[in-house]
Motif scaffolding. Structure first.
Motif, PDB file in Angstrom:
ATOM      1  N   UNK A 163      20.309  66.236  -0.438  1.00  0.00           N
ATOM      2  CA  UNK A 163      19.592  65.272   0.391  1.00  0.00           C
ATOM      3  C   UNK A 163      18.903  64.215  -0.463  1.00  0.00           C
ATOM      4  N   UNK A 164      18.176  64.658  -1.474  1.00  0.00           N
ATOM      5  CA  UNK A 164      17.369  63.716  -2.252  1.00  0.00           C
ATOM      6  C   UNK A 164      18.158  62.999  -3.335  1.00  0.00           C
ATOM      7  N   UNK A 165      19.240  63.596  -3.824  1.00  0.00           N
ATOM      8  CA  UNK A 165      19.991  62.990  -4.920  1.00  0.00           C
ATOM      9  C   UNK A 165      20.527  61.614  -4.554  1.00  0.00           C
ATOM     10  N   UNK A 166      20.792  61.394  -3.266  1.00  0.00           N
ATOM     11  CA  UNK A 166      21.310  60.089  -2.845  1.00  0.00           C
ATOM     12  C   UNK A 166      20.315  58.965  -3.061  1.00  0.00           C
ATOM     13  N   UNK A 167      19.036  59.304  -3.192  1.00  0.00           N
ATOM     14  CA  UNK A 167      17.997  58.295  -3.391  1.00  0.00           C
ATOM     15  C   UNK A 167      17.774  57.949  -4.856  1.00  0.00           C
ATOM     16  N   UNK A 168      18.386  58.714  -5.769  1.00  0.00           N
ATOM     17  CA  UNK A 168      18.217  58.424  -7.183  1.00  0.00           C
ATOM     18  C   UNK A 168      19.075  57.227  -7.585  1.00  0.00           C
ATOM     19  N   UNK A 169      18.775  56.665  -8.749  1.00  0.00           N
ATOM     20  CA  UNK A 169      19.538  55.549  -9.302  1.00  0.00           C
ATOM     21  C   UNK A 169      19.639  54.384  -8.319  1.00  0.00           C
ATOM     22  N   UNK A 170      18.516  54.087  -7.665  1.00  0.00           N
ATOM     23  CA  UNK A 170      18.460  52.922  -6.796  1.00  0.00           C
ATOM     24  C   UNK A 170      19.147  53.083  -5.466  1.00  0.00           C
ATOM     25  N   UNK A 171      19.315  54.328  -4.989  1.00  0.00           N
ATOM     26  CA  UNK A 171      20.032  54.557  -3.751  1.00  0.00           C
ATOM     27  C   UNK A 171      19.437  53.845  -2.553  1.00  0.00           C
ATOM     28  N   UNK A 172      18.118  53.857  -2.425  1.00  0.00           N
ATOM     29  CA  UNK A 172      17.482  53.195  -1.290  1.00  0.00           C
ATOM     30  C   UNK A 172      17.540  51.680  -1.423  1.00  0.00           C
ATOM     31  N   UNK A 173      17.435  51.187  -2.646  1.00  0.00           N
ATOM     32  CA  UNK A 173      17.569  49.743  -2.868  1.00  0.00           C
ATOM     33  C   UNK A 173      18.951  49.273  -2.438  1.00  0.00           C
ATOM     34  N   UNK A 174      19.976  49.996  -2.839  1.00  0.00           N
ATOM     35  CA  UNK A 174      21.341  49.632  -2.463  1.00  0.00           C
ATOM     36  C   UNK A 174      21.539  49.715  -0.954  1.00  0.00           C
ATOM     37  N   UNK A 175      20.951  50.732  -0.334  1.00  0.00           N
ATOM     38  CA  UNK A 175      21.070  50.885   1.110  1.00  0.00           C
ATOM     39  C   UNK A 175      20.592  49.640   1.842  1.00  0.00           C
ATOM     40  N   UNK A 176      19.421  49.131   1.437  1.00  0.00           N
ATOM     41  CA  UNK A 176      18.860  47.960   2.098  1.00  0.00           C
ATOM     42  C   UNK A 176      19.601  46.679   1.721  1.00  0.00           C
ATOM     43  N   UNK A 177      19.980  46.556   0.464  1.00  0.00           N
ATOM     44  CA  UNK A 177      20.727  45.370   0.039  1.00  0.00           C
ATOM     45  C   UNK A 177      22.064  45.290   0.763  1.00  0.00           C
ATOM     46  N   UNK A 178      22.749  46.419   0.896  1.00  0.00           N
ATOM     47  CA  UNK A 178      24.036  46.433   1.586  1.00  0.00           C
ATOM     48  C   UNK A 178      23.903  46.088   3.060  1.00  0.00           C
ATOM     49  N   UNK A 179      22.720  46.339   3.635  1.00  0.00           N
ATOM     50  CA  UNK A 179      22.485  46.005   5.047  1.00  0.00           C
ATOM     51  C   UNK A 179      22.178  44.530   5.246  1.00  0.00           C
ATOM     52  N   UNK A 180      22.007  43.770   4.148  1.00  0.00           N
ATOM     53  CA  UNK A 180      21.781  42.336   4.250  1.00  0.00           C
ATOM     54  C   UNK A 180      20.386  41.875   3.921  1.00  0.00           C
ATOM     55  N   UNK A 181      19.504  42.807   3.514  1.00  0.00           N
ATOM     56  CA  UNK A 181      18.132  42.422   3.217  1.00  0.00           C
ATOM     57  C   UNK A 181      18.051  41.635   1.917  1.00  0.00           C
ATOM     58  N   UNK A 182      17.133  40.673   1.883  1.00  0.00           N
ATOM     59  CA  UNK A 182      16.859  39.919   0.661  1.00  0.00           C
ATOM     60  C   UNK A 182      15.884  40.709  -0.213  1.00  0.00           C
ATOM     61  N   UNK A 183      15.937  40.472  -1.485  1.00  0.00           N
ATOM     62  CA  UNK A 183      14.995  40.992  -2.487  1.00  0.00           C
ATOM     63  C   UNK A 183      14.714  42.487  -2.358  1.00  0.00           C
TER      64      UNK A 183
END
Length: 255
Positions: free
Chosen positions: A213-233
């Motif tokens: 569950x938590x490993x997906x959040x490592x190495x910028x996982x949440x940053x990529x999730x939001x960037x891939x959804x179209x969010x800026x910065x």
């Protein structure tokens, strides 16, 4: 000024969603009465207060707390900004009832909605802020992607999403996509599923890395999730090492 006595629970689930599995806050429903005690002993309130400060909610702004559980982050937002309009979303009816009692005792206005992170209970561009604490790592991969799209849809241009969860921005070269220095089905998909330990967390970075569950959040996982959804910065704006593992604070803006 808000009506300071209004606390209500709504059901946003479709007929099909009533049988969806979800992961309760401490892994098993009978542990729910101990959740807030455990959180207090683990120092989780400081994480909620930090997330509320980073969200920087203004008077009158609308806020959705995704995976609100017993509403600790929602209440932190209302401590920081008493005139915010806060809604908490979670699939666990028992947690929502606990959240309602906490809000009523504090005489703060709070709307609570039973539902899932991949279908937010709000119209397009209707929210100023979305926040989430220690919940998204429990959402399956398809639900996480859907949450990103839903957050993008629901926020107004200039609105922000602020997430605190287990994870990090570290990648092989020591940086993460969008890192600028600085540091539902929610919790699964309708009937209860087991999860070993309090929210399934072991101790330390190695436990986070080996937990599916938590490993997906490592190495910028949440940053990529939001960037891939179209969010800026999309970026990590703060981080800390908690005794249960690395904690990342991630934020992004709807362009």
């Amino acid at each position: 000024m808000n009506d300071r006595t209004t606390v209500r629970i709504l059901d946003h689930r479709t007929a099909e969603e009533r049988d969806r599995e979800f992961l309760p806050g401490m892994g098993r429903p009978w542990l729910l009465p101990f959740y807030d005690v455990f959180s207090r002993l683990a120092g989780v309130r400081a994480l909620h207060d930090r997330a509320a400060a980073l969200a920087d909610v203004a008077p009158g702004e609308s806020v959705l707390d995704v995976g609100c559980g017993t509403a600790s982050l929602s209440l932190a937002v209302l401590r920081a900004q008493p005139d915010a309009r806060v809604t908490g979303l979670d699939p666990d009816p028992a947690a929502l009832r606990t959240a309602a009692r906490k809000a009523a005792r504090r005489r703060v206005p709070l709307t609570l909605v039973q539902g899932f992170a991949d279908r937010l209970p709000t119209g397009d561009g209707s929210l100023d802020r979305i926040v989430s604490s220690l919940a998204l790592h429990h959402v399956p991969d398809d639900g996480r992607v859907a949450f990103g799209r839903e957050a993008f849809r629901a926020l107004r241009p200039g609105g922000t999403v602020t997430i605190v969860d287990f994870g990090s921005s570290d990648v092989a070269d020591g940086s993460a996509p969008g890192h600028e220095g600085g540091h539902g089905g929610v919790r699964g998909h309708g009937r209860l599923r087991g999860h070993g330990g309090p929210r399934g967390h072991g101790r330390g970075r190695s436990s986070v890395a080996t937990n599916a569950h938590t490993a997906r959040n490592l190495e910028g996982g949440l940053v990529r999730l939001l960037a891939d959804a179209g969010f800026a910065d999309a970026r990590e704006v703060d981080h800390l090492e908690h005794r249960f593992g690395p904690i990342t604070f991630v934020q992004a803006t709807r362009p």
